[in-house]
Each structure stands twice: as structure tokens, then as C-alpha cells.
Design an enzyme around this catalytic site. Structure first.
Site, PDB file in Angstrom:
ATOM      1  N   HIS A  84       0.846  -1.187   0.000  1.00 50.42           N
ATOM      2  CA  HIS A  84       0.000   0.000   0.000  1.00 50.42           C
ATOM      3  C   HIS A  84       0.886   1.244   0.000  1.00 50.42           C
ATOM      4  O   HIS A  84       2.020   1.222   0.499  1.00 50.42           O
ATOM      5  CB  HIS A  84      -0.894   0.015   1.246  1.00 50.42           C
ATOM      6  CG  HIS A  84      -1.996  -1.006   1.225  1.00 50.42           C
ATOM      7  ND1 HIS A  84      -3.056  -0.979   2.096  1.00 50.42           N
ATOM      8  CD2 HIS A  84      -2.188  -2.082   0.419  1.00 50.42           C
ATOM      9  CE1 HIS A  84      -3.865  -2.004   1.839  1.00 50.42           C
ATOM     10  NE2 HIS A  84      -3.348  -2.696   0.826  1.00 50.42           N
TER      11      HIS A  84
ATOM     12  N   GLU B 142       0.958   3.922   1.773  1.00 48.37           N
ATOM     13  CA  GLU B 142       1.467   4.394   3.069  1.00 48.37           C
ATOM     14  C   GLU B 142       2.663   3.563   3.525  1.00 48.37           C
ATOM     15  O   GLU B 142       3.648   4.102   4.049  1.00 48.37           O
ATOM     16  CB  GLU B 142       0.385   4.288   4.153  1.00 48.37           C
ATOM     17  CG  GLU B 142      -0.869   5.079   3.876  1.00 48.37           C
ATOM     18  CD  GLU B 142      -1.942   4.232   3.212  1.00 48.37           C
ATOM     19  OE1 GLU B 142      -1.642   3.553   2.207  1.00 48.37           O
ATOM     20  OE2 GLU B 142      -3.078   4.258   3.692  1.00 48.37           O
TER      21      GLU B 142
ATOM     22  N   CYS C 101      -6.189   1.944   5.734  1.00 45.70           N
ATOM     23  CA  CYS C 101      -6.803   0.679   6.162  1.00 45.70           C
ATOM     24  C   CYS C 101      -6.212   0.295   7.534  1.00 45.70           C
ATOM     25  O   CYS C 101      -5.290   0.947   8.024  1.00 45.70           O
ATOM     26  CB  CYS C 101      -6.491  -0.399   5.111  1.00 45.70           C
ATOM     27  SG  CYS C 101      -4.773  -0.953   5.148  1.00 45.70           S
TER      28      CYS C 101
ATOM     29  N   CYS D 184      -2.311  -0.066   7.444  1.00 47.65           N
ATOM     30  CA  CYS D 184      -1.568   1.188   7.316  1.00 47.65           C
ATOM     31  C   CYS D 184      -1.752   2.076   8.544  1.00 47.65           C
ATOM     32  O   CYS D 184      -0.818   2.758   8.965  1.00 47.65           O
ATOM     33  CB  CYS D 184      -1.984   1.907   6.042  1.00 47.65           C
ATOM     34  SG  CYS D 184      -1.494   0.982   4.566  1.00 47.65           S
TER      35      CYS D 184
HETATM   36 ZN   LIG Z   1      -3.423   0.266   3.650  1.00 46.92          ZN
END
Ligand SMILES: [Zn+2]
Length: 179
Positions: free
Chosen positions: A73, A75, A103, A106
Site C-alpha cells: 500500500h 502508506e 486501512c 496502514c
Molecule cells: Zn493500507
């Protein structure tokens, strides 16, 4: 209200112009990811030098498809790049701007890297852990907390995501133009 009710988190400071600048950069990264077939999400870890100026320390954009990596992801990649650049996993003097609500993974990474500020654009009602499904970064039981600043350039981010998913549907089903 019972006394045991958890106290409200401190209201976050309002976003600085530098936070908006960094969100604009995160949106650029998101757009580039979308051009490569990834869901367009971008993140920037930065140091605010003054309210108007920030220095980028690490950047990331979603690479889940390209890397076949469920952890790739935006991040996570931005945090990892910033920690490498700093030579320190503690990012307590840095901030992160991300184009979509983080999410749970993260949000956990943001807590664990001790970032001082989380700025995000659009809410993610299906997977967001910073206001939508839970408020992970504000949990008083954790030893580091960040109160998110949400809605920064949210419309730009939402539009980018809508356009991406619309073009994806059209590729799959070229005859239906408007669904
Ligand atoms: Zn994430």
C-alpha cells in the site's frame, strides 16, 4: 455520561498550507499509479519546516498488482522509504499525507512509526480504519496516537478513484458506457 467514558481525543490542529501541498503531491503519485493499472492511491511522508513549506522524506504509491504484494500500500511504501532515508524507524517529527483513508494495516504502521500527523483526503467506507470502520490511530490503549485530519482535497481523490473504476468497468465491458 459515565465517568469511565473515554475522553474525546484532543482536537487536531488545523491543516497547514504545507499539508495541502503534500496532498497535491500524493495525488500526483496516485494518478501515476492509476496510469499503471493500480488503484490510484498515493502517500507522502514529509517534514513541515514552516506552516508553508515542507520537505518530502519518503513517497509511495499503491503497487499491489505490480508487486503481487498485499502489503504494498502507498502508506507502507512511503513510511519505509522515509525510515530508510532517516536511518531511523521513529518518524515522530514527520507527517504523512495520503489520498485515501488508511486501512487497518496502514493505520497500524502509522502508529508504529510514530508519525506526528495524519492527513488524508477521501474516506474509505469499506476499509477505512481512521473514522469509517474504526478509529485505530486514536485508540487510547495504544502508546502512540494521531488524530487524523480528514477531507483534505477529498473531492480530487474521490474523482480520481471514480474515474479509475469507471474506466476499469468499460475495459471489461466496452458496450456499457454509463454504469
Ligand atoms: Zn493500507
Amino acid at each position: 455520561m459515565p465517568e469511565s467514558f473515554p475522553p474525546a481525543a484532543d482536537p487536531p490542529a488545523p491543516p497547514d498550507p504545507a499539508d495541502f501541498d503534500m496532498m497535491r503531491r500524493a495525488l500526483q503519485l496516485a494518478r501515476a499509479a492509476g496510469d499503471m493499472g493500480e488503484v490510484p492511491i498515493g502517500a507522502v511522508v514529509y517534514r513541515a519546516l514552516t506552516p508553508d513549506h515542507a520537505q518530502i522524506v519518503g513517497e509511495g504509491a499503491n503497487r499491489r498488482e505490480i508487486d503481487n504484494d498485499p502489503l504494498a500500500h502507498a502508506e507502507i511504501l512511503a513510511i519505509r522509504a522515509a525510515a530508510q532515508a532517516q536511518g531511523d524507524w521513529r518518524l515522530s517529527d514527520l507527517r504523512i499525507a495520503v489520498t485515501l483513508e488508511p486501512c487497518p494495516m496502514c493505520a497500524g504502521a502509522i502508529v508504529n512509526s510514530r508519525l506526528s500527523r495524519l492527513v488524508f483526503a477521501a474516506f474509505d467506507p469499506k476499509a477505512g480504519a481512521c473514522g469509517s470502520l474504526m478509529r485505530l490511530t486514536e485508540d487510547p490503549r495504544l502508546n502512540h496516537r494521531v488524530t487524523p485530519l480528514s477531507g483534505i482535497l477529498a473531492e480530487e481523490s474521490s474523482q480520481l478513484l471514480r474515474d479509475f473504476f469507471r474506466s476499469l468497468r468499460q475495459e471489461k465491458n466496452p458496450r456499457s458506457k454509463d454504469d
